[in-house]
Design an enzyme around this catalytic site. Structure first.
Site, PDB file in Angstrom:
ATOM      1  N   SER A 173       0.844  -1.195   0.000  1.00  0.00           N
ATOM      2  CA  SER A 173       0.000   0.000   0.000  1.00  0.00           C
ATOM      3  C   SER A 173       0.879   1.243   0.000  1.00  0.00           C
ATOM      4  O   SER A 173       2.114   1.159   0.005  1.00  0.00           O
ATOM      5  CB  SER A 173      -0.912   0.009   1.227  1.00  0.00           C
ATOM      6  N   LYS A 174       0.228   2.402   0.018  1.00  0.00           N
ATOM      7  CA  LYS A 174       0.963   3.665  -0.058  1.00  0.00           C
ATOM      8  C   LYS A 174       1.959   3.838   1.082  1.00  0.00           C
ATOM      9  O   LYS A 174       2.985   4.494   0.923  1.00  0.00           O
ATOM     10  CB  LYS A 174      -0.022   4.840  -0.060  1.00  0.00           C
ATOM     11  N   ARG A 175       1.655   3.233   2.232  1.00  0.00           N
ATOM     12  CA  ARG A 175       2.566   3.416   3.364  1.00  0.00           C
ATOM     13  C   ARG A 175       3.923   2.762   3.122  1.00  0.00           C
ATOM     14  O   ARG A 175       4.898   3.075   3.802  1.00  0.00           O
ATOM     15  CB  ARG A 175       1.939   2.866   4.651  1.00  0.00           C
ATOM     16  N   HIS A 176       3.972   1.834   2.155  1.00  0.00           N
ATOM     17  CA  HIS A 176       5.238   1.157   1.857  1.00  0.00           C
ATOM     18  C   HIS A 176       6.078   1.930   0.842  1.00  0.00           C
ATOM     19  O   HIS A 176       7.207   1.541   0.546  1.00  0.00           O
ATOM     20  CB  HIS A 176       4.971  -0.250   1.315  1.00  0.00           C
ATOM     21  N   GLY A 177       5.524   2.990   0.292  1.00  0.00           N
ATOM     22  CA  GLY A 177       6.280   3.758  -0.695  1.00  0.00           C
ATOM     23  C   GLY A 177       5.683   3.661  -2.087  1.00  0.00           C
ATOM     24  O   GLY A 177       4.464   3.590  -2.249  1.00  0.00           O
TER      25      GLY A 177
END
Length: 469
Positions: free
Chosen positions: A240-244
């Site tokens: 997801s976006k939190r992983h980059g």
């Protein structure tokens, strides 16, 4: 049987990194077997499927280095065939019209969940007389799914997978407005495109059980299903976006080479012995579905950086110079003159040994096209120019001014001799020179840099140091 695969993304505004790997596996499988790889844009959601969103998918694939055979297929253009298939099933008694209201369906789902049932639609219109239909309701069309037994699929990656049929609803084929659902469109399109192998993420595995029965109801052979595990983040959770970075374009902007990203994604869920660096020609030669694992893969950005560094070192200087030119011009704030680009190309062998990404490479190469700006941003370089440094640089400039030849060997010999003459350690004179020429305390070989910059440029940079006489 001639292999035909397809990549069928829904336009979302970008090509997801997981989708890129799915496209890669389809492409490699088709190329390995001498078959065909096709592209279908699943654009039935007209709000999301804008020309810009579709272009982003195509641009992402092109940058990634994948091509496809035949013309691009747009799912929205085949709506008539989708509807015709549903109509045939109605006529043959394999589908029926359902007149449930949204309120009835919501109540049904709530009751099913309370009872612990996975079948959220109770089939109340399955055998009911349409004459009982309420007025003013536009019915949906549902397929008649088996009520007992189980569905078994031999998946080329997951092996034998099965589900009890009481877990499967009579799913919708046509909405109340007559538009086809995803489930129907995919099956009809895959049939019309002669798809032999459906290679996709394992989040579609539950769809495969439903689609299997739709194929059977229409009297068609099912393709070979191959459901590949998803890519997770480093923490083991869904990417997801939190992983980059999520999009292929983001990896391009971060400075990754397409070949390196292809190699990395290939190894993310597929193995060939201990091989890590696998060029595309070898990937085509070796790839098959029996090498795909069944467990989710985790993104490892350190491994991607390491692999990208390998590909950077193997790329020739001219190509790398061209690739980093846009960032160089962005950093410099102006167009780069040809002679400055020539310096970058000449120094590329020394630059690329340290770079993990094209962004790193451009940042490191900037001094070849732009003189250092004072005060220096690099603290260690600024420190190297303090104290007696201006006097040492003046002495170095005098030596360099009269040097007859300008090559790395002679430059080093002359400056070492001058340091001895001044009775200082060589580092005392070399570090200020490096800082003055590059604006940094780290660079390729100092004498290589000096040879490439040339006499006039080196002397101009040395004399530009604040405090120089």
């Amino acid at each position: 049987m001639s292999v035909v695969t397809r990549f069928a993304p829904s336009p979302t505004g970008y090509l997801h990194i997981g989708g890129a790997r799915t496209a890669l596996f389809n492409w490699l499988f088709a190329r390995h077997h001498g078959g065909t790889c096709r592209l279908r844009i699943e654009d039935t959601d007209r709000k999301r499927s804008t020309p810009d969103a579709i272009r982003a998918i195509v641009d992402g694939l092109e940058w990634f280095g994948l091509d496809w055979d035949d013309a691009v297929v747009y799912q929205s253009e085949n709506a008539a065939a989708h509807a015709a298939a549903a109509t045939r099933l109605l006529e043959e008694g394999r589908a029926y019209r359902c007149y449930c209201s949204p309120e009835e369906l919501a109540e049904m789902r709530e009751s099913a969940r309370a009872a612990g049932s996975a079948r959220l639609y109770d089939g109340r219109w399955r055998d009911r007389d349409p004459a009982e239909a309420p007025a003013g309701v536009d019915p949906v069309v549902r397929i008649k799914m088996p009520l007992e037994g189980e569905t078994v699929i031999e998946d080329a990656v997951q092996g034998t997978v099965r589900i009890a049929n009481d877990q499967l609803d009579d799913f919708v084929l046509l909405r109340g407005d007559g538009t086809p659902t995803y489930m129907l469109s995919v099956v009809v399109d895959d049939r019309e495109m002669d798809i032999t192998h459906v290679i996709r993420g394992d989040d579609h595995l539950t769809n495969a059980f439903r689609q299997y029965h739709l194929y059977r109801a229409l009297g068609w052979d099912t393709p070979v299903f191959a459901h590949i595990p998803l890519i997770h983040g480093p923490d083991g959770k869904k990417l997801s976006k939190r992983h980059g970075a999520l999009s292929v374009e983001a990896y391009r902007d971060l400075g990754y080479l397409p070949a390196a990203l292809r190699n990395y994604l290939l190894r993310l869920g597929w193995a060939h012995g201990d091989d890590e660096v696998i060029p595309t020609d070898k990937a085509i030669e070796w790839f098959d579905l029996d090498g795909v694992g069944r467990s989710p893969s985790r993104m490892d950005f350190a491994k991607l950086d390491s692999l990208n560094a390998v590909y950077i070192r193997e790329t020739d200087a001219a190509a790398l110079t061209s690739l980093i030119r846009p960032r160089l011009e962005e950093l410099a704030g102006c167009a780069i003159e040809p002679d400055a680009l020539d310096r970058v190309a000449a120094g590329m062998d020394g630059l690329k040994e340290r770079a993990k990404t094209l962004v790193d490479l451009a940042d490191a190469a900037l001094f070849y096209v732009q003189r250092p700006r004072y005060p220096l941003a690099v603290a260690k370089a600024a420190k190297a120019l303090r104290g007696d440094a201006p006097n040492l640089l003046a002495a170095a400039a005098d030596t360099l001014q009269t040097l007859e030849t300008w090559d790395a060997g002679d430059l080093e010999a002359a400056l070492r001799a001058r340091a001895d003459n001044l009775n200082v350690g060589f580092g005392k004179i070399a570090q200020p020179i490096r800082a003055a020429l590059t604006g940094s305390n780290a660079s390729p070989s100092l004498f290589e840099v000096m040879e490439i910059l040339g006499r006039e440029e080196c002397l101009a940079r040395l004399r530009a140091v604040p405090g120089m006489v």
